[in-house]
Design a protein around this motif. Structure first.
Motif, PDB file in Angstrom:
ATOM      1  N   PRO A 196       1.147  10.899   0.817  1.00 58.91           N
ATOM      2  CA  PRO A 196       2.124  11.856   0.195  1.00 58.91           C
ATOM      3  C   PRO A 196       1.292  12.721  -0.982  1.00 58.91           C
ATOM      4  O   PRO A 196       1.451  14.088  -1.012  1.00 58.91           O
ATOM      5  N   GLY A 197       0.460  12.153  -1.913  1.00 51.78           N
ATOM      6  CA  GLY A 197      -0.186  12.705  -2.830  1.00 51.78           C
ATOM      7  C   GLY A 197      -1.156  13.942  -2.561  1.00 51.78           C
ATOM      8  O   GLY A 197      -1.144  14.957  -2.779  1.00 51.78           O
ATOM      9  N   MET A 198      -1.934  13.154  -1.571  1.00 46.27           N
ATOM     10  CA  MET A 198      -3.237  14.251  -1.052  1.00 46.27           C
ATOM     11  C   MET A 198      -2.337  15.179  -0.259  1.00 46.27           C
ATOM     12  O   MET A 198      -2.957  16.346  -0.295  1.00 46.27           O
ATOM     13  N   ARG A 237      -6.262  -6.928   3.378  1.00 47.62           N
ATOM     14  CA  ARG A 237      -4.984  -5.853   3.688  1.00 47.62           C
ATOM     15  C   ARG A 237      -5.153  -5.113   4.799  1.00 47.62           C
ATOM     16  O   ARG A 237      -6.402  -4.970   5.210  1.00 47.62           O
ATOM     17  N   THR A 296      -3.531   0.894   5.109  1.00 46.73           N
ATOM     18  CA  THR A 296      -2.544   0.839   3.700  1.00 46.73           C
ATOM     19  C   THR A 296      -3.223   1.908   2.717  1.00 46.73           C
ATOM     20  O   THR A 296      -2.418   2.658   2.289  1.00 46.73           O
ATOM     21  N   PRO A 297      -4.529   1.896   2.629  1.00 43.24           N
ATOM     22  CA  PRO A 297      -5.155   3.020   1.685  1.00 43.24           C
ATOM     23  C   PRO A 297      -4.653   4.616   2.289  1.00 43.24           C
ATOM     24  O   PRO A 297      -4.177   5.255   1.264  1.00 43.24           O
ATOM     25  N   TYR A 298      -4.556   4.773   3.300  1.00 44.83           N
ATOM     26  CA  TYR A 298      -4.356   6.074   3.915  1.00 44.83           C
ATOM     27  C   TYR A 298      -2.735   6.234   3.529  1.00 44.83           C
ATOM     28  O   TYR A 298      -2.345   7.558   3.227  1.00 44.83           O
ATOM     29  N   LEU A 299      -1.935   5.223   3.875  1.00 46.56           N
ATOM     30  CA  LEU A 299      -0.413   5.437   3.812  1.00 46.56           C
ATOM     31  C   LEU A 299      -0.227   5.652   2.152  1.00 46.56           C
ATOM     32  O   LEU A 299       0.577   6.432   1.837  1.00 46.56           O
ATOM     33  N   LEU A 300      -0.990   5.108   1.424  1.00 46.16           N
ATOM     34  CA  LEU A 300      -0.809   5.315   0.029  1.00 46.16           C
ATOM     35  C   LEU A 300      -1.221   6.494  -0.367  1.00 46.16           C
ATOM     36  O   LEU A 300      -0.853   6.978  -1.222  1.00 46.16           O
ATOM     37  N   LEU A 301      -2.013   7.111  -0.096  1.00 46.05           N
ATOM     38  CA  LEU A 301      -2.746   8.411  -0.460  1.00 46.05           C
ATOM     39  C   LEU A 301      -1.937   9.728   0.057  1.00 46.05           C
ATOM     40  O   LEU A 301      -1.973  10.790  -0.366  1.00 46.05           O
TER      41      LEU A 301
END
Lengths: 310, 290
Positions: free
Chosen positions: A36-38, A25, A29-34
């Protein structure tokens, strides 16, 4: 229920992610997923902490505004005025945690090893109290502990009221509005937080270890001391933390079940912030509470970690 | 603490099962069942307040406070909104709980996927920041948020409560969904890929349905955390935004209407029903798989 049980797993190092299945992947991707929440946690958890520390070092008033003057004297004043409430909060939280451990251990043990097919039903019963509001249940203790209630009558007949009175745990022959009532409420309110991590670690225990202990002529008590209890330590650590931390900061129980003589530090912080409007003192008390909990927890985890290795 | 020496596995390991004669001595019986007896008392302690809440929803108290039993009555059940302000506060709490659950579940699930499915720089730092709100006393979180809002001049009320609730729910969602994701068998997804499923197809047909119970549990947990919160809410609310827990807190000094117990009882029965239905669904699913 899985929610609370899984809190306990945080203590373990996280399992490595599975070997990447299929295509690799994107690295972003991981940073985009993180993101908003972070970002939310950074803005509304970390940044407020910085504001809190800054506020505690400011002088001024609500009307004229505040400026940072590195006024460490606020801390000295706040702590020397309210050290009693600090000590009381930690003492109540400590007693409540110890009591919760003593009550929750047999409970978790019975659910893990003796419940059979009733396991799930009993686990639901452990979290069932949460289904009714915390405050309403704490108010129910007013009814349970009141002077002419069943509990007080029975304890009075058994002479326990007299003993508590002699020990100065209760000011007169009433339970309500006494330290005993506050600790009873605290223990009750955080008991599920103790039970579920204990259950999670006991449930994973391999019964063959106990068989092996028995085969080597260990008495049931020795097996418990040398096998069951050490293996349940992660649950004990998680449960005591999940009970102690919220109990030390709680003031719902001391407000609803206690008196002015059972005031805990949370009540003082609440009063200073919302009624007295002395923000620097309130912030200093808040920072001190947080700092002392961080230190206590760090020492505790360090010690529990070494015990586990023995 | 006595271990159960008559467990079947032990017996089989030691040859024929020893015959235990039932003892008539009650003290021996207590000794043998001491753990179950202690567990029974623990359950009494845990559930007694709920029983009191339900019982006292049928009370007709003499004064302003519903602490003493007087006579049976259905008055409060027939007129749930009878106490002034109670239903307004209930509506506000439900609204905030719904919105914060929605937001926290989405944000938290995304974080859980990132943590379990990806290796990236800053993972342990992320784990620490997720853990911190759960290890911070509510009074510290509430007061620090108040300091922020006061200092940058955001008026307190509905939005500040919502911001706070999303903040403290996210961590619990992450932990719950993470546990579910970590227990997934990666071979299921590999099998889907082997069968030429695209990444999106694999996600929506395999991963998501398997993680859904975890997400559901996380949402239920956020909802109850948000609906139940007093301390953080009280720091970030205005007199115009009184949530249900704030209403209950106030009533402890003003006088407790019986309707509080009615709402507590309804919430309890509703939650028991939701958990019961959830259990039934997972049981029938398991049976279908066999």
């Amino acid at each position: 229920m899985s929610a609370f049980a899984t809190l306990e797993r945080m203590e373990e190092p996280h399992p490595a992610p599975p070997p990447s299945s299929g295509r690799q992947r994107g690295r972003l991707t991981p940073y985009l997923l993180l993101l908003p929440g972070m970002l939310w946690l950074a803005l509304f958890f970390l940044v407020p902490m910085v504001f809190l520390v800054s506020q505690s070092l400011q002088t001024g008033s609500v009307e004229d505004g505040y400026s940072v003057t590195w006024a460490f004297s606020t801390y000295a004043d706040a702590i020397s005025t309210y050290w009693v409430q600090f000590v009381r909060s930690f003492a109540y939280a400590f007693i409540a945690t110890a009591a919760a451990l003593l009550i929750a251990y047999p409970l978790a043990y019975a659910i893990a090893f003796k419940a059979g097919k009733w396991k799930n039903v009993l686990l639901v019963l452990v979290i069932a109290p949460f289904f009714t509001s915390f405050l309403i249940r704490t108010l129910a203790w007013q009814t349970i502990l009141q002077s002419d209630g069943i509990v007080v009558t029975v304890l009075d007949k058994l002479g326990i009221i007299q003993v508590l009175q002699w020990l100065q745990f209760i000011p007169n022959d009433q339970l309500i509005h006494s330290p005993v009532a506050v600790v009873t409420g605290l223990t009750y309110n955080f008991l599920p937080f103790m039970t579920l991590p204990l259950y999670a670690s006991l449930e994973r225990l391999d019964p063959r270890l106990l068989e092996a202990g028995g085969d080597l002529y260990a008495t049931p008590w020795t097996s418990f001391r040398k096998i069951t209890f050490p293996l349940s330590l992660p649950g004990v650590v998680a449960g005591t933390l999940l009970t102690f931390i919220p109990a030390a900061g709680d003031y719902i129980n001391s407000h609803l079940l206690g008196s002015t003589k059972t005031t805990m530090i949370g009540q003082v912080i609440d009063g200073q912030f919302l009624r007295v409007l002395n923000y620097p003192v309130a912030a200093a008390l808040s920072v001190t509470l947080m700092a002392s909990i961080v230190v206590l927890v760090a020492v505790y985890i360090g010690r529990a970690g070494t015990e586990e290795l023995v | 603490m006595a271990l159960d020496t008559s467990s079947p596995s032990r017996v089989s390991a030691k040859g024929p099962a020893p015959v235990y004669r039932k003892s008539r001595n009650p003290l021996v019986w207590v000794r043998e069942h001491i753990i179950s007896i202690m567990a029974f008392f623990a359950f009494c302690y845990l559930l007694l307040p709920n029983a009191v809440v339900i019982l006292f929803s049928f009370n007709k108290p003499n004064g302003r406070f519903n602490y003493q039993w007087s006579t049976f009555s259905l008055d409060a059940w027939k007129n749930i909104c009878g106490a002034p302000g109670i239903c307004e506060s209930l509506t506000l709490s439900l609204k905030i709980a719904f919105l914060s659950t929605l937001a926290a579940t989405i944000l938290g699930t995304m974080i859980a996927f990132a943590l379990i499915r990806h290796r990236f720089w800053g993972r342990s730092g992320t784990n620490l920041i997720i853990f911190l709100p759960m290890a911070t006393p509510e009074v510290v979180m509430g007061s620090s948020l108040l300091t922020l809002f006061v200092n940058i001049g955001i008026p307190l009320g509905f939005w500040t409560i919502l911001i706070a609730h999303i903040m403290f729910c996210v961590s619990f969602v992450v932990v719950t969904v993470k546990a579910r994701l970590a227990s997934l068998d990666p071979r299921l997804e590999q099998a889907a890929a082997d069968l030429y499923a695209t990444e999106a197809q694999t996600f929506w047909r395999i991963t998501f349905p398997l993680v859904a119970p975890g997400i559901g549990a996380a949402a239920l947990l956020s909802f109850s955390l948000s609906f139940d919160d007093y301390i953080i809410t009280n720091f970030n609310a205005s007199p115009a935004s009184v949530t249900f827990p704030m209403y209950v807190w106030g009533s402890a000094t003003r006088g407790t209407p019986v309707q509080i117990n009615v709402i507590g009882t309804i919430m309890f029965l509703l939650a028991v029903a939701i958990v019961g239905v959830g259990q039934l669904i997972s049981m029938s699913r398991r049976r279908a798989l066999k």
